[in-house]
Design a protein around this motif. Sequence first.
Motif, PDB file in Angstrom:
ATOM      1  N   GLU A  58      12.909  -0.004  -4.845  1.00 43.75           N
ATOM      2  CA  GLU A  58      13.855  -0.005  -3.726  1.00 43.75           C
ATOM      3  C   GLU A  58      13.269  -0.709  -2.501  1.00 43.75           C
ATOM      4  OE1 GLU A  58      14.738   4.091  -3.122  1.00 43.75           O
ATOM      5  OE2 GLU A  58      16.182   4.212  -4.776  1.00 43.75           O
ATOM      6  N   SER A  59      11.944  -0.775  -2.426  1.00 45.04           N
ATOM      7  CA  SER A  59      11.282  -1.449  -1.311  1.00 45.04           C
ATOM      8  C   SER A  59      11.157  -2.946  -1.533  1.00 45.04           C
ATOM      9  CB  SER A  59       9.886  -0.845  -1.088  1.00 45.04           C
ATOM     10  OG  SER A  59       9.990   0.527  -0.742  1.00 45.04           O
ATOM     11  N   GLY A  60      11.591  -3.414  -2.711  1.00 39.52           N
ATOM     12  CA  GLY A  60      11.571  -4.839  -2.986  1.00 39.52           C
ATOM     13  C   GLY A  60      10.314  -5.335  -3.666  1.00 39.52           C
ATOM     14  N   TYR A  61       9.532  -4.429  -4.216  1.00 37.30           N
ATOM     15  CA  TYR A  61       8.288  -4.797  -4.894  1.00 37.30           C
ATOM     16  C   TYR A  61       8.351  -4.398  -6.361  1.00 37.30           C
ATOM     17  CZ  TYR A  61       6.151  -5.583  -0.298  1.00 37.30           C
ATOM     18  OH  TYR A  61       5.857  -6.051   0.950  1.00 37.30           O
ATOM     19  N   ALA A  62       7.436  -4.973  -7.142  1.00 38.10           N
ATOM     20  CA  ALA A  62       7.313  -4.609  -8.544  1.00 38.10           C
ATOM     21  C   ALA A  62       6.122  -3.680  -8.767  1.00 38.10           C
ATOM     22  CB  ALA A  62       7.161  -5.861  -9.405  1.00 38.10           C
ATOM     23  N   GLN A  63       5.026  -3.940  -8.059  1.00 37.34           N
ATOM     24  CA  GLN A  63       3.819  -3.143  -8.215  1.00 37.34           C
ATOM     25  C   GLN A  63       3.092  -3.016  -6.887  1.00 37.34           C
ATOM     26  OE1 GLN A  63       2.094  -5.470 -11.606  1.00 37.34           O
ATOM     27  NE2 GLN A  63       1.912  -3.464 -12.584  1.00 37.34           N
ATOM     28  N   ALA A  64       2.160  -2.064  -6.842  1.00 37.82           N
ATOM     29  CA  ALA A  64       1.375  -1.804  -5.630  1.00 37.82           C
ATOM     30  C   ALA A  64      -0.063  -2.255  -5.825  1.00 37.82           C
ATOM     31  CB  ALA A  64       1.408  -0.317  -5.291  1.00 37.82           C
ATOM     32  N   ASP A  65      -0.710  -2.601  -4.723  1.00 33.41           N
ATOM     33  CA  ASP A  65      -2.132  -2.951  -4.761  1.00 33.41           C
ATOM     34  C   ASP A  65      -3.000  -1.695  -4.732  1.00 33.41           C
ATOM     35  OD1 ASP A  65      -2.111  -6.021  -4.409  1.00 33.41           O
ATOM     36  OD2 ASP A  65      -0.761  -5.315  -2.830  1.00 33.41           O
ATOM     37  N   LEU A  93       0.528   0.313 -10.496  1.00 30.04           N
ATOM     38  CA  LEU A  93      -0.583  -0.440  -9.919  1.00 30.04           C
ATOM     39  C   LEU A  93      -0.721  -1.807 -10.585  1.00 30.04           C
ATOM     40  CD1 LEU A  93      -3.382   2.253  -9.531  1.00 30.04           C
ATOM     41  CD2 LEU A  93      -2.320   0.954  -7.668  1.00 30.04           C
ATOM     42  N   LYS A  94      -1.063  -2.800  -9.789  1.00 32.86           N
ATOM     43  CA  LYS A  94      -1.395  -4.106 -10.335  1.00 32.86           C
ATOM     44  C   LYS A  94      -2.718  -4.020 -11.091  1.00 32.86           C
ATOM     45  CE  LYS A  94       0.762  -6.774  -6.579  1.00 32.86           C
ATOM     46  NZ  LYS A  94       0.501  -7.721  -5.464  1.00 32.86           N
ATOM     47  N   ASP A  95      -2.946  -4.971 -11.981  1.00 34.25           N
ATOM     48  CA  ASP A  95      -4.246  -5.059 -12.630  1.00 34.25           C
ATOM     49  C   ASP A  95      -5.304  -5.292 -11.553  1.00 34.25           C
ATOM     50  OD1 ASP A  95      -6.249  -5.281 -14.503  1.00 34.25           O
ATOM     51  OD2 ASP A  95      -5.878  -7.409 -14.887  1.00 34.25           O
ATOM     52  N   GLY A  96      -6.326  -4.453 -11.543  1.00 33.13           N
ATOM     53  CA  GLY A  96      -7.335  -4.530 -10.498  1.00 33.13           C
ATOM     54  C   GLY A  96      -7.021  -3.646  -9.306  1.00 33.13           C
ATOM     55  N   PHE A 115       0.878  -1.173   0.000  1.00 34.25           N
ATOM     56  CA  PHE A 115       0.000   0.000   0.000  1.00 34.25           C
ATOM     57  C   PHE A 115       0.911   1.218   0.000  1.00 34.25           C
ATOM     58  CE2 PHE A 115      -2.926   3.182   1.269  1.00 34.25           C
ATOM     59  CZ  PHE A 115      -4.227   2.702   1.116  1.00 34.25           C
ATOM     60  N   VAL A 116       0.660   2.150  -0.919  1.00 33.43           N
ATOM     61  CA  VAL A 116       1.487   3.348  -1.034  1.00 33.43           C
ATOM     62  C   VAL A 116       0.664   4.561  -0.641  1.00 33.43           C
ATOM     63  CG1 VAL A 116       2.852   4.799  -2.584  1.00 33.43           C
ATOM     64  CG2 VAL A 116       2.857   2.302  -2.881  1.00 33.43           C
ATOM     65  N   GLU A 117       1.262   5.451   0.137  1.00 31.80           N
ATOM     66  CA  GLU A 117       0.597   6.692   0.532  1.00 31.80           C
ATOM     67  C   GLU A 117       1.436   7.885   0.107  1.00 31.80           C
ATOM     68  OE1 GLU A 117      -1.243   9.029   4.446  1.00 31.80           O
ATOM     69  OE2 GLU A 117       0.046   7.279   4.737  1.00 31.80           O
ATOM     70  N   TYR A 118       0.836   8.804  -0.639  1.00 34.46           N
ATOM     71  CA  TYR A 118       1.488  10.050  -1.003  1.00 34.46           C
ATOM     72  C   TYR A 118       1.118  11.127   0.009  1.00 34.46           C
ATOM     73  CZ  TYR A 118       1.823   8.080  -5.799  1.00 34.46           C
ATOM     74  OH  TYR A 118       2.076   7.298  -6.903  1.00 34.46           O
ATOM     75  N   ALA A 126       0.193   9.368 -14.164  1.00 34.87           N
ATOM     76  CA  ALA A 126       0.676   8.383 -15.131  1.00 34.87           C
ATOM     77  C   ALA A 126       1.589   7.355 -14.463  1.00 34.87           C
ATOM     78  CB  ALA A 126       1.411   9.082 -16.268  1.00 34.87           C
ATOM     79  N   GLU A 127       2.483   7.822 -13.603  1.00 34.26           N
ATOM     80  CA  GLU A 127       3.371   6.906 -12.888  1.00 34.26           C
ATOM     81  C   GLU A 127       2.583   6.016 -11.935  1.00 34.26           C
ATOM     82  OE1 GLU A 127       7.044   6.357 -12.942  1.00 34.26           O
ATOM     83  OE2 GLU A 127       6.208   6.937 -14.878  1.00 34.26           O
TER      84      GLU A 127
END
Length: 214
Positions: A127-134, A161-164, A65-68, A155-156
């Motif tokens: 850098e956090s070890g993930y490819a995409q966010a939920d 984001l993952k599909d869905g 989960f990403v928070e801006y 756009a970024e």
Amino acid sequence: MASIPLKKKNRVHPGKRSTTFLGQWSMFLRQFIKHPGMIGSVIPSSQKLVDSMLDGVDWQRTRLFVEYGPGVGTFTRPILDRLHPDATLLAIDLNLDFVAYLEAEIADPRLRIVHGSAADVRRFIKESGYAQADYVLSGIPFSTLPDGVGEAICAETRSVLKDGGAFLVYQYSGYMRRLLSPLFEEIRERVEWRNIPPCRMFVAMKRQILAQAA
């Protein structure tokens, strides 16, 4: 900008606060006065708004989960309260004072705080070890950003984001729809009236459209 990982500390419950609500309010107000264009409102989001934004999240399947713009943690703490034990919350903020505040106030191994722009979310996720966010959540005041920055962030965000997955946005104007519409296949919008001021909530879903077979 280089990322700043969470400092190692003794683990505490994510909802525990070492300062009073008055201390949070004071920090929030000082930063609003210093950087009014970076903070959407002089009043922190209400609990009703927080709950409305987070209630639709599939917490069981969420792993990133990403928070801006986490600020003083108005959403950060409730996210951690709901987040799976094996998941990560990546919080990105341009304001070093907020980054330092959160590092001092929240000691949870699932939280990673970085100093930088949301436009660099792809690098921070890697850098956090993930490819995409939920999910990605944002309260950044997009209408006050320099030309092109809001478009770049959106756009970024879609690209990571993952599909869905979904981009969750709370704003005090309808400006956000024009940024989301060209990028997301499904956008839901409603108003949370139990917030001062009333706040627009957007849920922009990423849906991959499969090419039709010839």
